[in-house]
Motif scaffolding. Structure first.
Motif, PDB file in Angstrom:
ATOM      1  N   ILE A 116       0.854  -1.186   0.000  1.00  0.00           N
ATOM      2  CA  ILE A 116       0.000   0.000   0.000  1.00  0.00           C
ATOM      3  C   ILE A 116       0.888   1.232   0.000  1.00  0.00           C
ATOM      4  O   ILE A 116       1.638   1.473   0.954  1.00  0.00           O
ATOM      5  CB  ILE A 116      -0.931   0.034   1.231  1.00  0.00           C
ATOM      6  N   THR A 117       0.815   2.012  -1.066  1.00  0.00           N
ATOM      7  CA  THR A 117       1.618   3.221  -1.171  1.00  0.00           C
ATOM      8  C   THR A 117       0.737   4.457  -1.011  1.00  0.00           C
ATOM      9  O   THR A 117      -0.470   4.351  -0.777  1.00  0.00           O
ATOM     10  CB  THR A 117       2.387   3.254  -2.507  1.00  0.00           C
ATOM     11  N   ILE A 118       1.351   5.624  -1.136  1.00  0.00           N
ATOM     12  CA  ILE A 118       0.618   6.861  -0.854  1.00  0.00           C
ATOM     13  C   ILE A 118      -0.234   7.338  -2.022  1.00  0.00           C
ATOM     14  O   ILE A 118      -1.342   7.828  -1.834  1.00  0.00           O
ATOM     15  CB  ILE A 118       1.596   7.974  -0.429  1.00  0.00           C
ATOM     16  N   ALA A 119       0.295   7.202  -3.252  1.00  0.00           N
ATOM     17  CA  ALA A 119      -0.400   7.769  -4.406  1.00  0.00           C
ATOM     18  C   ALA A 119      -0.245   6.864  -5.622  1.00  0.00           C
ATOM     19  O   ALA A 119       0.728   6.118  -5.739  1.00  0.00           O
ATOM     20  CB  ALA A 119       0.158   9.165  -4.723  1.00  0.00           C
ATOM     21  N   GLU A 120      -1.195   6.941  -6.511  1.00  0.00           N
ATOM     22  CA  GLU A 120      -1.135   6.134  -7.723  1.00  0.00           C
ATOM     23  C   GLU A 120       0.123   6.431  -8.538  1.00  0.00           C
ATOM     24  O   GLU A 120       0.645   5.547  -9.219  1.00  0.00           O
ATOM     25  CB  GLU A 120      -2.391   6.374  -8.563  1.00  0.00           C
ATOM     26  N   SER A 121       0.624   7.659  -8.444  1.00  0.00           N
ATOM     27  CA  SER A 121       1.830   8.034  -9.180  1.00  0.00           C
ATOM     28  C   SER A 121       3.070   7.288  -8.696  1.00  0.00           C
ATOM     29  O   SER A 121       4.096   7.267  -9.375  1.00  0.00           O
ATOM     30  CB  SER A 121       2.074   9.544  -9.066  1.00  0.00           C
TER      31      SER A 121
END
Length: 250
Positions: A116-121
Motif C-alpha cells: 500500500i503506497t501513498i499515491a497512484e503516481s
C-alpha cells in the motif's frame, strides 16, 4: 550495537523526536538507536524526482555516520532512495533500505503480498523496487490510499480506515495473503497491528521492520557485500577522502 535512522529530508523537530521515541520503544534493550535528519532536501518524498533530490545530502550524512562508529544505518524512506550508492560508500556499516527489507520479509510470510503506497503516481516506482528486490513474482498488487505524506498524520483514524479499506481490496480482489505498508510515515503511525487485527493477515511495518532487520544482521555479524557494492574507485585509491572531492564544479 549502535543503529542510526537517517531521515533523507527536512522534518519538523517534534516529529523527529516522536519517531526517535518509537524507535527506542521498538529496539532491543541492548540496542542504542538514534535518529538524525538532514538539514536540506524535500519535506516529503512523493516522487522519483524528490527521491533523487534527497540522495546527495543523505549520502554525505551516512558517510559521516560510519566514521562515528555506527554498526548499521537505516535509510529513512520506503522508496530506498540511493540505497545502492549508500552501500557503495560504506565499508563496515550495514545500510538497510526499509522498502527492500519489507518486501523481502513479506515474501517469507505468505505466497502473495500487496503493498500500500501513498499515491497512484508511486505505483510504478514501487513495482520497480519490488523487481530489484527479486520478489516481483510474489507481488499480488500495489494499491494507493491517495493521501499526501504530510497529511497521513493529520487524522490517524481516517488514514487507518483508508488503509484497512485498501487492504481488504488487496485480499478480496488481488489475492494477497500478507501486506506491506509502503511509506515510512505510515509505519510511524504505528497502525500495522491494528490493520492486521482487522484483516487477519500479517502486515509489515517498514519502520519497525527495518530496525529489526538491522539488529538481526548486526547480531549475525553480517554486512552488505563489497563485491556487490564496491567502494567507488576514486575513494578506493586513497587519493580522495570525502564525497565532496568526487564532485567537480566548473
Amino acid at each position: 550495537m549502535r543503529v542510526v535512522y537517517v531521515v533523507p529530508g527536512v522534518m519538523d523537530k517534534n516529529e523527529v523526536k516522536r519517531r526517535g521515541k518509537l524507535l527506542k520503544k521498538w529496539a532491543f534493550s541492548e540496542t542504542q538507536v538514534e535518529i538524525v535528519c538532514v538539514t536540506e532536501g524535500p519535506s516529503s518524498v512523493e516522487s522519483m524526482y524528490e527521491e533523487y533530490l534527497s540522495i546527495p545530502v543523505t549520502a554525505k550524512e551516512i558517510f559521516r555516520l560510519e566514521k562515528e562508529g555506527y554498526d548499521a544505518a537505516i535509510l529513512g524512506c520506503a522508496g530506498d532512495p540511493g540505497l545502492d550508492a549508500m552501500r557503495e560508500i560504506t565499508t563496515k556499516m550495514m545500510v538497510v533500505g526499509p522498502g527492500e527489507a519489507s518486501v523481502l520479509t513479506a515474501a517469507m510470510l505468505g505466497h502473495k503480498f500487496s503493498l500500500i503506497t501513498i499515491a497512484e503516481s508511486m505505483i510504478a516506482s514501487s513495482k520497480e523496487l519490488i523487481y530489484k528486490a527479486g520478489v516481483l513474482d510474489k507481488l499480488a498488487s500495489v494499491r494507493a490510499v491517495n493521501i499526501a505524506v504530510l497529511d497521513l498524520t493529520k487524522n490517524r483514524e481516517a488514514t487507518l480506515e483508508k488503509l484497512i479499506k485498501e487492504s481488504r481490496k488487496a485480499i478480496e480482489e488481488d489475492g494477497a495473503d500478507c501486506l506491506v505498508l509502503g511509506c515510512m510515515t505510515m509505519g510511524f503511525l504505528d497502525v500495522a497491528e491494528e490493520i492486521s487485527e482487522a484483516i487477519k493477515i500479517p502486515v509489515v511495518n517498514p519502520s519497525k521492520n527495518a530496525l529489526k532487520i538491522a539488529e538481526a544482521l548486526v547480531a549475525n555479524s553480517l554486512c552488505h557485500s563489497k563485491k556487490a557494492f564496491a567502494l567507488p574507485p576514486k575513494l578506493a585509491s586513497g587519493k580522495l577522502n570525502t564525497l565532496d572531492e568526487l564532485y567537480i564544479k566548473s
